[in-house]
Enzyme design. Sequence first.
Site, PDB file in Angstrom:
ATOM      1  N   HIS A 136       0.804  -1.227   0.000  1.00  0.00           N
ATOM      2  CA  HIS A 136       0.000   0.000   0.000  1.00  0.00           C
ATOM      3  C   HIS A 136       0.835   1.275   0.000  1.00  0.00           C
ATOM      4  O   HIS A 136       0.303   2.347  -0.281  1.00  0.00           O
ATOM      5  CB  HIS A 136      -0.922   0.030   1.228  1.00  0.00           C
ATOM      6  CG  HIS A 136      -2.001  -1.009   1.212  1.00  0.00           C
ATOM      7  ND1 HIS A 136      -2.886  -1.148   0.172  1.00  0.00           N
ATOM      8  CD2 HIS A 136      -2.337  -1.963   2.123  1.00  0.00           C
ATOM      9  CE1 HIS A 136      -3.720  -2.142   0.436  1.00  0.00           C
ATOM     10  NE2 HIS A 136      -3.411  -2.657   1.607  1.00  0.00           N
ATOM     11  N   ALA A 137       2.109   1.191   0.355  1.00  0.00           N
ATOM     12  CA  ALA A 137       2.932   2.397   0.491  1.00  0.00           C
ATOM     13  C   ALA A 137       2.996   3.157  -0.824  1.00  0.00           C
ATOM     14  O   ALA A 137       3.215   2.583  -1.885  1.00  0.00           O
ATOM     15  CB  ALA A 137       4.333   2.028   0.967  1.00  0.00           C
TER      16      ALA A 137
END
Length: 619
Positions: A136-137
């Site tokens: 998700h980063a």
Amino acid sequence: MSKRKVAYYYDPDVGAYSYGLGHPMKPHRIRITHDLVTAYGMLDKMHILRPKRATPEVMSSFHTDEYVHFLTNVTPETAEKLTYSGTRFLVGEDNPAFDGVFEFCSISAGGSIGAAQRITSGAADIAINWAGGLHHAKKREASGFCYINDIVLGILELLRTYPRVLYIDIDCHHGDGVEEAFYTTDRVMTCSFHKFGEYFPGTGTQEDKGRGKGKGYAVNVPLKDGITDESFKSVFEPVVSKILEVFQPSAVVLQCGADSLAGDKLGCFNITMHGHASCVQFLRKQHVPLILLGGGGYTVKNVARTWTYETACALGVEGEIDPNLPWNEYFEWFGPRYRLEVPCNNMEDLNVRDGSLDIVRENALEQLSRLKGPPSVQMQDVPRESLAHHLGLGLGKENERPKDELDEELARHMRYVYNLQDSGDTTSEESSSAESDHSWDSDEDGSLASSSSNPRWKRQGSPSNSNSNRVNGSSRRKESAAAKKRTRMSLLTGRYFDVPDPSSMSIQEESGYDSEHGYGIGPESGALTNGIGGGGGKRRFFMSIPPENGWDSFMGGGGGVDEAVDMRRGVINGYHAGVNGKLPHSSHDFGGLFESVAGDGEADGDDGEEDDEGRMAVD
């Protein structure tokens, strides 16, 4: 004994980090997994490696410099200030600034990069890094418990050698960070099987297919609650088989997020351990270089069970291990059954009930059938070390000697030139609420659209359309507060929340300069303008587009930047006479220097701020 060469990356320190009491993400699960793998005697069948920790420079190959710099410095005590009251870098409660966050990220990223290097060197056919998979980063901020996107960094390393890489994500949440990173390229195909609906991160529809050269190379398979092993297999194998046929990847990266298992605290699928591991078994049979990464998974004992079993699948010994767990340090955690299994539950499979699974599968296969075959890529050898290192220059004792006075002067001089350019690049576009979402980003696809809305540009001879720009800028500022709101979805709660608008913060908070330190360049001194600190503008980093009238007009003098640099050199050398006699009497009187150079009573740049060690620090 497996005939496939398997590399296994593990750092004993990874289990020592904690997101905080009550947070569902538990890095300790990796330690438990390793202990269980050890108890089953699998370590003798693999090449065990401790990953080299990723440096900030390596992380910056994807993430922005300011974000990586933030992670290296943030602590629980400084998080409020460094995140600008929670409006940047760490937004919301999903990603706390826990102790050792950068070290944890360096272990995760180092393992994935090391796995990629192991694959490209031919030393391994399969590489495993259960500490990775933080999908998700984003490029410039953390998201969904993920700070550094180790997957993107690993794929970038693979692309140095391989023309095409396939990324497959079986986490319950959409792999939005990886898809976003490669959304416009055809060298990486992303395929995500995830829950879609009112569910974090709220992305991943089948309409998202990529853009530009990457159109058609982002494959999304949105699913509903309760999908079982049979249903998941019926969509996974046909879609992946079609991808392998059409895309012909040189390597595959599989993110094995375990929150898609039945009974997960944040998941909503009904997949067993064997159903989850069937993805690993299927890809292993394809005889394509494979990297296995971790990811989500919040029922710790089930995560450890599944990743242990999938390690056995990578080795090809899943049929030889005993389903009854051997004794290990965490044996009591696996009660009451103490077996290597994650059974299904009685959830209803909504994908079968309404027939949506068939539609999703057909849409994905149709998208893949439209591709014209594997894209050709012109490859060239990429050096893995600098020319100086290759020639042996600047190495050894010469490189270890301390910096002398001349080194320090040159460093200060270059930082000053950088600050002048950074100050000039920033335009009045930043004051527009239309870009309030990302005006602080490092590589925004923006342009110098309305330079005249800044007072300095008006005084220095704005273009003929300055009046219209001024009107437009005024109308933008009158937009409703609702239009200026930023919303994010929380992985913890599944609800949307509003992000505070940075433009509503005080000038001192927004600029990041503290007047009590007495640098003489804070907002009160007028030394920071044009979006750096004064005028309530927001900061933008690494903009390379010059002002509309050129650097000379920006500096407000005939000599432009060269004149300012010459005067700055005089400051460094300690002289009190500069170009045209404009140099201030004190080498630290930067406010007077800028005021005399600009010629309009306002400063055009800042000289950075000094940190606690007295060095010049560029923001």
